[in-house]
Design a protein around this motif. Structure first.
Motif, PDB file in Angstrom:
ATOM      1  N   HIS A  10       0.825  -1.211   0.000  1.00 42.78           N
ATOM      2  CA  HIS A  10       0.000   0.000   0.000  1.00 42.78           C
ATOM      3  C   HIS A  10       0.858   1.260   0.000  1.00 42.78           C
ATOM      4  O   HIS A  10       0.575   2.219   0.714  1.00 42.78           O
ATOM      5  CB  HIS A  10      -0.965  -0.008   1.180  1.00 42.78           C
ATOM      6  N   ASP A  32      -1.591  -4.959  -4.469  1.00 45.56           N
ATOM      7  CA  ASP A  32      -1.784  -3.807  -3.607  1.00 45.56           C
ATOM      8  C   ASP A  32      -0.421  -3.163  -3.342  1.00 45.56           C
ATOM      9  O   ASP A  32      -0.007  -2.942  -2.211  1.00 45.56           O
ATOM     10  CB  ASP A  32      -2.523  -4.144  -2.317  1.00 45.56           C
ATOM     11  N   GLY A  34       0.527  -0.051  -4.358  1.00 42.78           N
ATOM     12  CA  GLY A  34       0.293   1.298  -3.855  1.00 42.78           C
ATOM     13  C   GLY A  34       0.929   2.390  -4.687  1.00 42.78           C
ATOM     14  O   GLY A  34       0.247   3.342  -5.064  1.00 42.78           O
TER      15      GLY A  34
END
Length: 154
Positions: A10, A32, A34
């Motif tokens: 993230h 994920d 980010g």
């Protein structure tokens, strides 16, 4: 061969994660991500295979498919963000390892000759879960996995 496995950063690439992944022959990021800077940081350590996750947005994610099939040291691995996106169990295929993320919970499970590996989350802590990465070793076709807790981080 040593494969570092990370997920759910993230946008936060912790120095503790970099320390654990240093020395890996290859790094897998299971989504994920980010920000693209996370991948740049990982590529400074080793070649990277990454897939996009459900929070990855923007033009930069076009470089990262939703799933990747790769072979490392003779072992076929399937990488995707969310394990629930598997359409069928790969029992009849040559895939020996399925790497996922998404849940933020580390998991090592073998079923019908397939190793399911979720390294947990290495990004911002959620739900009081540990912050973790995984190390996958491949040695003459034999697999070993270690989940590494990055410690009491925020």
């Amino acid at each position: 061969m040593l494969i570092g496995v990370i997920s759910d950063t993230h946008g936060l690439l912790r120095p503790e994660a970099l320390r654990i992944l240093r020395g890996a022959d290859h790094i897998i990021h299971a989504g994920d991500i980010g920000t693209p800077e996370v991948i740049y940081g990982l590529r400074a350590l080793a070649p990277v295979t990454a897939v996009r996750g459900n929070v990855d947005r923007g033009a930069w994610v076009e470089d990262f498919p939703q799933r990747r099939l790769l072979t490392l040291d003779g072992v076929a691995l399937l990488v995707l963000h969310d394990r629930h996106e598997l359409l069928a169990e790969p029992a009849d295929s040559e895939v020996r390892v399925i790497v996922t993320g998404h849940s933020h919970r580390a998991l090592v499970e073998e079923r019908e000759g397939v190793l399911y590996l979720n390294p947990g989350s290495a990004g911002p802590r959620r739900f009081r879960l540990p912050v973790t990465v995984a190390l996958l070793t491949v040695n003459e076709g034999k697999l070993g996995v270690e989940i590494v807790d990055l410690g009491p981080l925020r």
